[in-house]
Design an enzyme around this catalytic site. Structure first.
Site, PDB file in Angstrom:
ATOM      1  N   ASP A  67       9.907   9.270   5.541  1.00 13.90           N
ATOM      2  CA  ASP A  67       9.954   7.865   5.125  1.00 13.90           C
ATOM      3  C   ASP A  67       8.836   7.494   4.141  1.00 13.90           C
ATOM      4  O   ASP A  67       8.938   6.507   3.430  1.00 13.90           O
ATOM      5  CB  ASP A  67       9.877   6.939   6.352  1.00 13.90           C
ATOM      6  CG  ASP A  67       8.701   7.274   7.270  1.00 13.90           C
ATOM      7  OD1 ASP A  67       7.902   8.165   6.915  1.00 13.90           O
ATOM      8  OD2 ASP A  67       8.568   6.652   8.334  1.00 13.90           O
ATOM      9  N   HIS A  68       7.770   8.291   4.090  1.00 15.18           N
ATOM     10  CA  HIS A  68       6.615   7.931   3.253  1.00 15.18           C
ATOM     11  C   HIS A  68       6.737   8.492   1.836  1.00 15.18           C
ATOM     12  O   HIS A  68       6.739   7.753   0.861  1.00 15.18           O
ATOM     13  CB  HIS A  68       5.320   8.470   3.872  1.00 15.18           C
ATOM     14  CG  HIS A  68       4.788   7.670   5.017  1.00 15.18           C
ATOM     15  ND1 HIS A  68       5.461   7.507   6.190  1.00 15.18           N
ATOM     16  CD2 HIS A  68       3.617   6.999   5.165  1.00 15.18           C
ATOM     17  CE1 HIS A  68       4.738   6.758   7.010  1.00 15.18           C
ATOM     18  NE2 HIS A  68       3.613   6.437   6.411  1.00 15.18           N
ATOM     19  N   ASP A 122       1.112   8.566  13.335  1.00 15.32           N
ATOM     20  CA  ASP A 122       1.063   7.401  12.455  1.00 15.32           C
ATOM     21  C   ASP A 122       0.511   6.247  13.282  1.00 15.32           C
ATOM     22  O   ASP A 122       0.910   6.062  14.441  1.00 15.32           O
ATOM     23  CB  ASP A 122       2.466   7.057  11.931  1.00 15.32           C
ATOM     24  CG  ASP A 122       2.368   6.039  10.816  1.00 15.32           C
ATOM     25  OD1 ASP A 122       2.476   6.424   9.641  1.00 15.32           O
ATOM     26  OD2 ASP A 122       2.142   4.843  11.129  1.00 15.32           O
ATOM     27  N   ARG A 382      -1.058  -4.118   6.110  1.00 17.24           N
ATOM     28  CA  ARG A 382      -2.390  -3.759   5.600  1.00 17.24           C
ATOM     29  C   ARG A 382      -2.554  -4.240   4.168  1.00 17.24           C
ATOM     30  O   ARG A 382      -1.641  -4.074   3.355  1.00 17.24           O
ATOM     31  CB  ARG A 382      -2.594  -2.238   5.651  1.00 17.24           C
ATOM     32  CG  ARG A 382      -2.742  -1.772   7.056  1.00 17.24           C
ATOM     33  CD  ARG A 382      -3.100  -0.301   7.176  1.00 17.24           C
ATOM     34  NE  ARG A 382      -3.334  -0.053   8.587  1.00 17.24           N
ATOM     35  CZ  ARG A 382      -3.057   1.074   9.222  1.00 17.24           C
ATOM     36  NH1 ARG A 382      -2.556   2.091   8.553  1.00 17.24           N
ATOM     37  NH2 ARG A 382      -3.303   1.188  10.501  1.00 17.24           N
ATOM     38  N   SER A 537      -5.387   3.919   9.288  1.00 19.67           N
ATOM     39  CA  SER A 537      -4.318   4.877   9.555  1.00 19.67           C
ATOM     40  C   SER A 537      -4.777   6.031  10.442  1.00 19.67           C
ATOM     41  O   SER A 537      -5.959   6.217  10.700  1.00 19.67           O
ATOM     42  CB  SER A 537      -3.798   5.440   8.237  1.00 19.67           C
ATOM     43  OG  SER A 537      -4.536   6.579   7.873  1.00 19.67           O
ATOM     44  N   ARG A 539      -4.235   9.114   9.532  1.00 21.14           N
ATOM     45  CA  ARG A 539      -4.211  10.314   8.693  1.00 21.14           C
ATOM     46  C   ARG A 539      -5.404  11.225   8.979  1.00 21.14           C
ATOM     47  O   ARG A 539      -6.554  10.864   8.766  1.00 21.14           O
ATOM     48  CB  ARG A 539      -4.140   9.938   7.208  1.00 21.14           C
ATOM     49  CG  ARG A 539      -5.307   9.174   6.663  1.00 21.14           C
ATOM     50  CD  ARG A 539      -5.047   8.659   5.267  1.00 21.14           C
ATOM     51  NE  ARG A 539      -4.067   7.583   5.307  1.00 21.14           N
ATOM     52  CZ  ARG A 539      -4.030   6.551   4.460  1.00 21.14           C
ATOM     53  NH1 ARG A 539      -4.885   6.464   3.479  1.00 21.14           N
ATOM     54  NH2 ARG A 539      -3.129   5.620   4.588  1.00 21.14           N
TER      55      ARG A 539
HETATM   56  C1  MIC Z   1      -0.395   3.836   6.766  1.00 17.80           C
HETATM   57  O1  MIC Z   1       0.279   2.832   7.016  1.00 17.80           O
HETATM   58  O2  MIC Z   1      -1.572   3.777   6.407  1.00 17.80           O
HETATM   59  C2  MIC Z   1       0.250   5.192   6.942  1.00 17.80           C
HETATM   60  C3  MIC Z   1       0.444   5.772   5.607  1.00 17.80           C
HETATM   61  O3  MIC Z   1       1.508   5.040   7.547  1.00 17.80           O
HETATM   62  C4  MIC Z   1      -0.669   6.037   7.845  1.00 17.80           C
HETATM   63  C5  MIC Z   1      -0.251   7.439   7.984  1.00 17.80           C
HETATM   64  C6  MIC Z   1      -0.616   8.301   6.819  1.00 17.80           C
HETATM   65  O4  MIC Z   1      -1.667   8.108   6.214  1.00 17.80           O
HETATM   66  O5  MIC Z   1       0.174   9.203   6.529  1.00 17.80           O
HETATM   67  C7  MIC Z   1      -0.852   5.481   9.253  1.00 17.80           C
HETATM   68  O6  MIC Z   1      -0.684   4.305   9.469  1.00 17.80           O
HETATM   69  O7  MIC Z   1      -1.245   6.228  10.170  1.00 17.80           O
HETATM   70 FE1  SF4 Z   2       5.011   3.124   6.433  1.00 16.41          FE
HETATM   71 FE2  SF4 Z   2       2.509   2.917   7.347  1.00 16.41          FE
HETATM   72 FE3  SF4 Z   2       3.579   1.025   5.790  1.00 16.41          FE
HETATM   73 FE4  SF4 Z   2       4.465   1.308   8.242  1.00 16.41          FE
HETATM   74  S1  SF4 Z   2       2.390   0.710   7.641  1.00 16.41           S
HETATM   75  S2  SF4 Z   2       5.706   1.019   6.415  1.00 16.41           S
HETATM   76  S3  SF4 Z   2       4.354   3.517   8.521  1.00 16.41           S
HETATM   77  S4  SF4 Z   2       3.127   3.131   5.227  1.00 16.41           S
END
Ligand code: MIC
Ligand code: SF4
Length: 642
Positions: A67-68, A122, A382, A537, A539
């Site tokens: 999805d990313h 995630d 975010r 996140s 990550r």
């Molecule tokens: C995000 O919303 O910051 C992400 C991208 O979904 C991350 C995961 C990632 O960095 O791959 C998260 O929320 O954990």
């Molecule tokens: Fe995707 Fe993270 Fe954004 Fe949710 S917050 S839509 S998991 S990138």
């Protein structure tokens, strides 16, 4: 410890305890029923799972989502998708194809079940708390270990009872509830805590609103958030054709909480988070009139069936303002199908909103970046600096109702001002369920070949902890440094998630573009920071890539939960200043020396050679974590124990 009346979080945790008890702050290990991964963290998680040498996952259910990394502007993302599909098939994991939707929304709709534990790579995995799960975000390595059947280790959180009273008023929705909680508690207010929603107001909220609230509980730094599983949950699961997984789950009558908070839904107004933190929240009306350049609808927070139908209702017969660009990423193929069939897509398209694919998209800077210094109103969770893909853009976070109002007027607008008739969206009796985009694992795993493209590089290794750490302070940061600062995402960097040497070039790029070069030239060193270091996140690249650059220890005032666990997992020593004022006794460029041969006392003496001062630092590690750090990380530790 004798358990009398339990709240809901305690009940589910108690049912899954492998070791430990319910005393807040004490180490516990929990049995994990389900796992999820997404593609940006999944490639690493599966490489790590593979390294464990376990043929088939040991969970009840594991799902791999794509999805990313959906913008395929080269071979990298497409190769990763193919790798993920093949490795899932081989090891007993369901694979949700690109286009099926955002992991959290799809998991809530198709796989989640009340009372189960879910560990996801995630940070917004707590979305599952909307149907009464204990759903937690973690680094990919912890998820890999859970897939291998190991329990998840954490400290027993405090449970905060958030009592909801009253009923939401027209044009006020779940997003406003969580923005208000963020305003009250801040982005570090939930660290070490679970937010449990209780009280008479709960019954008035449908599952999508609940899931919005638990999703964005991640921004509080909370371990997770949870709602009871009640009649509303049953109706949602029935409509998903999954009535059989429903069980009623309520806190015991008369139970207590470690902390309490009261939110009166009757008086709540539309709220908005201003740049660049999700807790920088004010009432929408306080900043009304600010010109808007972009409106982005979607994300795992706000693109449910409810949200898209509210949008459609508000947009009927209207056009988005010509000064801005607006786009929608539906949260799942399922809700996309719904709005196609019930016609809600029509006013959305007719209004001039651009239809983007069912993915994270703009939320993670995968396209649809705002213009220079643009104001972007987003239904996301975010608004960290640079996350939109445009460093000097200003991102605001609001409900779908507020976002529609802004899209129509071209300025920040309280949705109640538009004079539109309110609407209550009832969930359908039966959703248009079609799981054909979910591919079950192979019955003949030996015949499955895992396909790796050239972007998938082997996992970097770390040596055992030496007796002494010596190096320079490579960077000194402020409070609330996010993982988006440490390891930025976006369309250019995300495709490098399975290539640590390449992605490490971008570490701390948002704060200091020279960091990677300096770190390599110095042979590694230290980072010094303030409170809530590593928020945001899950990550693990925010630990793994700095590890690759030689980061030895991080010395801060306090850590965010998932990042702390990731540092430990990759053998980077996490330290906190015993006396916060000592933050001023270390400058960027200073040479530090730290004897680490004996970590048993929890306290170490850090010698600042440049300034000739000794500083007392603490480590939060228990014996298991000390052993992990000494082994050079959790993978080496787990393999040695096999
Ligand atoms: C995000 O919303 O910051 C992400 C991208 O979904 C991350 C995961 C990632 O960095 O791959 C998260 O929320 O954990
Ligand atoms: Fe995707 Fe993270 Fe954004 Fe949710 S917050 S839509 S998991 S990138």
């Amino acid at each position: 410890m004798i358990y009398m009346k339990l709240n809901l979080a305690q009940k589910i945790i108690k049912n899954h305890l492998v070791t430990g008890d319910l005393t807040p702050g004490s180490p516990i290990a929990l049995r994990i029923d389900q796992t999820l991964t997404q593609d940006a963290t999944g490639t690493m998680a599966y490489l790590q799972f593979e390294a464990l040498g376990i043929p088939r996952v040991k969970t009840e259910l594991s799902v791999s989502y794509v999805d990313h990394n959906m913008l395929q502007s080269g071979f990298e993302n497409a190769d990763d998708h193919r790798f993920l599909q093949s490795i899932a098939s081989k090891h007993g994991i369901y694979f949700s194809r690109p286009g099926n939707g955002i992991c959290h929304q799809v998991h809530l709709e198709r796989f989640g079940a009340p009372g189960k534990t879910l560990l996801g790579s995630d940070s917004h995995t707590p979305t599952g708390g909307g149907i009464g799960m204990i759903a937690m975000g973690a680094g990919g390595l912890d998820v890999a270990l859970a897939m291998g059947g190991q329990p998840f280790n954490l400290r027993m959180p405090k449970i905060v009872g958030i009592r909801l009273e009253g009923k939401l008023q027209p044009f006020v929705s779940g997003k406003d509830v969580i923005l208000e909680v963020l305003r009250l508690l801040t982005v570090k207010g939930g660290v070490g805590k679970i937010m449990e929603y209780t009280g008479p107001g709960v019954a008035s909220l449908d599952v999508p609103d609940r899931a919005t609230i638990t999703n964005m509980g991640a921004e509080l730094g909370a371990t997770t958030s949870v709602f009871p599983s009640d009649d509303k949950t049953r109706r949602f699961l029935e409509a998903q054709g999954r009535a059989e997984v429903w069980t009623e789950l309520l806190p015991d009558e008369g139970c207590s909480y470690d902390e309490d908070l009261l939110i009166n839904l009757n008086t709540l107004e539309p709220m908005i988070a201003q740049p660049h933190m999700p807790d920088n929240v004010v009432k929408v009306k306080e900043i009304a009139g600010l010109p808007v350049d972009q409106v982005a609808f979607g994300s795992c927070t706000n693109s449910s069936y409810r949200d898209l139908n509210v949008m459609a209702h508000m947009l009927k017969g209207k056009r988005v303002h010509p000064r801005l660009s607006a786009g929608l990423s539906p949260g799942s193929k399922l809700v996309f199908d719904e709005i196609l069939h019930n016609g809600a897509i029509i006013p959305i398209v007719e209004s001039g909103i651009r239809i983007l694919e069912s993915s994270c998209g703009a939320c993670i800077g995968m396209g649809f970046s705002p213009p220079t210094e643009g104001v972007s109103v987003r239904t996301f969770n975010r608004n960290f600096l640079g996350r939109t893909g445009t460093k000097n853009a200003r991102a605001y976070l609001a409900s779908p109702e507020t976002a529609v109002a802004c899209a129509l007027t071209g300025e920040i607008t309280d949705p109640r001002e538009l004079g539109i008739d309110p609407i209550t969206v009832a969930l359908p009796d039966k959703f248009l369920v079609d799981d054909s985009m979910v591919i079950p694992p192979s019955d003949d795993p030996d015949s499955v070949e895992v396909i790796r493209g050239p972007n998938i590089k082997p996992l970097p290794k770390k040596d055992k902890l030496p007796d002494m750490l010596i190096g320079k302070v490579l960077l000194k940061t402020e409070d609330n440094i996010t993982t988006d600062h440490i390891m930025p995402a976006g369309a250019k960097i995300l495709p490098l998630r399975s290539n640590i040497p390449a992605i490490s070039e971008h570490v701390f790029e948002v704060i200091d573009p020279t960091f990677a070069t300096r770190a390599k030239a110095a042979g590694g060193g230290f980072v010094v920071g303030g409170h809530n270091y590593g928020q945001g996140s899950s990550r693990e690249h925010a630990a793994l890539a700095p590890m690759y650059l030689g980061l030895k220890a991080v010395i801060v005032k306090s850590f965010a939960r998932i990042h702390l666990a990731n540092l430990i997992n990759f053998g980077i020593l996490p330290l906190t200043l015993e006396n916060e004022d000592d933050y001023d006794k270390v400058a960027q460029g200073d040479t530090l020396e730290l004897k680490v041969n004996d970590l048993s006392s929890g306290k170490l003496l850090l010698c600042n050679r440049t300034q000739g001062i000794d500083i007392s630092v603490l480590h939060p590690l228990n014996q298991r974590e000390i052993d992990i750090i000494k082994a050079g990380g959790a993978l080496a530790y787990a393999k040695a124990k096999q």
